[in-house]
Every structure is written in C-alpha cells, then in structure tokens.
Design an enzyme around this catalytic site. Structure first.
Site: not given
Length: 326
Positions: A53, A76, A171, A197, A205, A260-261, A265
């Site tokens: 704003e 705000c 990949w 991983t 990362l 990873g998986a 999960s």
C-alpha cells in the site's frame, strides 16, 4: 467479471513480484485507481521495508487523494518494523479501499478494515477472494496453524518411478521442469530431505532463479556427512509435527519436501502435506528393481485410498506438472 474484480486480478499479478522477497511477511499487491484508471501499483518489499500500500501511494502522490486503493490483503493497523498502512492510507486522502481478503494475523484480523471504515472510508471486502486466497495459501496456513505450508515435490516417470534399477535418477525430467522446480525451491523458506538422499546425491539444495542463487534453510532428517554440500543445515531426528512447529516459529511460511521416497511417504502418512507438486516425464521404467516415488507408503483397502483435488496442470517443456491439494 466486475471492474473491481479485474483490478484485483491485476493486483494479484503485482503481488506475485514479491513472492521471493516478502516472507515471512505476506506477498501483497496494491493499485491506486483514479477515475477507473490505474495510476500506480506497488508490491510488498523485503522485511523492514515498505508494504504494498505504501509503495503504491508513494508512487501515486497527490493523485491518491480521492482515489480508490485496491489491495489483495487487509491493510495492517499496527506498528511493527514499518508504520501502520491504515495511517498511510488516511494520510494520502484515499476515498475508497477494495480489499481481497481479511488478514487472519492476530495483530490485524479485521482491525485495519474497521479503522478505515470508522474514519469514513468506503471499504469493500472479499473482491477476488478466491484468487487471493490461492496466492496467499502458505501465509494463511501459517497464520492459522503456526506451521508452514508443506509442499511435497516428486519427479517421476509415467508409472511413478523415481530411480532406475541401478539407482540412477538424474535426470528423469527435462531442463525446463528442473528450472521450474528451482522456482518452487525459491518460494520455500526451507527444504527437507532425508540423510540417505544427501549421502547418495550430495545435493546443494539451493535455488537458482534468474541468475540468482538463493539459500533456503536446509533440513536433513538424520545426519548429513561432514563434507556434504548441503551444509550448513539443520539436522533433525524426531516427530515431524514438532519439526513443523519449530520451522513455523522460525518464520518459515512454506517448506518443500524433496524426498527421498521414505521421507515423502512419511509426511503423507502423517497427514502433513498440503500440496503435491508432481512432475511427470513421458517415460516408463517398470516395477522390477526400480524405486517407486512413495515406496514406503501402503494403502490397505480402496476405501483408505488417499484422494486429493487437482488444482493445476501445466505442460513444462516435454513434462507435465500436476498440483494436487491433499
């Protein structure tokens, strides 16, 4: 679509410019509209700097007097690292304010709207609310729960395989999809992976976007090797819910679970995932010896099948990204 809704849609586009710089504040867009014409627009700046704003009003100058301010989130009404936006609006002489959604933050929560109305301004609320709610989903979730919004990212073949029989996985998707995944990383203030991983892939990362390298907080479930490229990182063992509480207290609005998986999960099994970002490559791998994306997840009956809602489908290069609320 009404003119106000068209303006709010434009404000949402303006807000998107602040997505990578605003957190832990919300990414907000604002327009100053004079006689139906947009004369200035602004987006939230980095923490400690102007809100949307104030940016828009400063650019509009005297043209803000008697004009309409369109803003995606309630202004705000308190002093933090910056002044109250409501005071800036009143000082600018705005006559009408159009608000997308109410801010659930306990410091705001309707007080900004009430202050403006008490001062005699016309305030319309709920214009373009669906668009704004979608855009600010991580912020809204954090303010309501204290935890970050959890996105689980998977890159797999058509048959859900993430690693081949020899363990290789780079990949599966193409360059365009990988670039899009970096954008997803950049939108997240923390990234979670498992120690396996880290040992197998040794990822950095980081998020590489527009020639910039961003470094979200890296979280490793378990212990990272001493010379792992993910360092410095937060190493964690314990309850995943407690981890999310800790990250939320650190101001993390969105966390990206990259696997990873077993890790992905676990988050799904615990009901902690808000959205799946599932990249699908036009390739098949087969089940024999390969690794499935959610290999540790089991569903006993069809009645227990975890169903979500598809909220986005995009072709990215030769791949497809599915966004699913779960």
């Amino acid at each position: 679509m009404s003119h106000d809704e068209e303006l709010m849609a434009r404000a949402v586009v303006v807000a998107s410019r602040a997505r990578l710089v605003a957190p832990p504040n919300p990414w907000v867009g604002a327009l100053v509209v004079e006689n139906g014409t947009v004369v200035a627009e602004g987006a939230t700046q980095a923490p400690g700097h102007s809100h949307a704003e104030v940016e828009a009003l400063a650019l509009a100058g005297e043209r803000a007097r008697g004009a309409t301010l369109v803003v995606t989130l309630e202004p705000c009404d308190h002093v933090g690292r910056t002044g109250a936006c409501t005071e800036a609006i009143l000082a600018a002489g705005v006559a009408r304010v159009v608000v997308g959604i109410v801010d659930p933050d306990e410091k705001v929560a309707g007080r900004g709207i009430a202050h403006l109305r008490d001062a005699g301004l016309e305030v319309s609320v709920g214009v373009g609310a669906v668009l704004v709610t979608e855009q600010l989903a991580p912020y809204l979730w954090h303010r309501r729960t204290g935890r970050p919004y959890v996105v689980a990212k998977v890159a797999a073949t058509l048959d859900g395989v993430t690693a081949m029989a020899d363990g290789t996985s780079q990949w599966i998707t193409g360059e365009a999809a990988r670039a899009d995944a970096h954008e997803l990383r950049a939108q997240s203030q923390a990234i979670i992976v498992g120690a396996t991983t880290v040992r197998l892939d040794d990822p950095r990362l980081t998020a590489r976007v527009n020639d910039r390298v961003l470094e979200p907080l890296r979280v490793v479930l378990g212990e990272a090797p001493p010379r792992a490229r993910v360092r410095p990182c937060l190493e964690y063992t314990g309850d995943l819910g407690d981890l999310l509480d800790d990250l939320g207290a650190r101001g993390v609005l969105q966390v990206l679970v990259e696997g990873g998986a077993a890790v992905t999960s676990s988050f799904i099994e615990a009901g902690l995932v808000n959205r799946l970002a599932w990249y699908v490559a036009p390739a098949v791998a087969g089940a024999r010896g390969t690794r499935a994306a959610l290999t540790n997840l089991s569903t006993p009956t069809i009645g227990a099948l975890r169903r979500g809602r598809v909220v986005g489908v995009r072709r990215i290069g030769e791949d497809v990204r599915l966004d699913v609320e779960v």
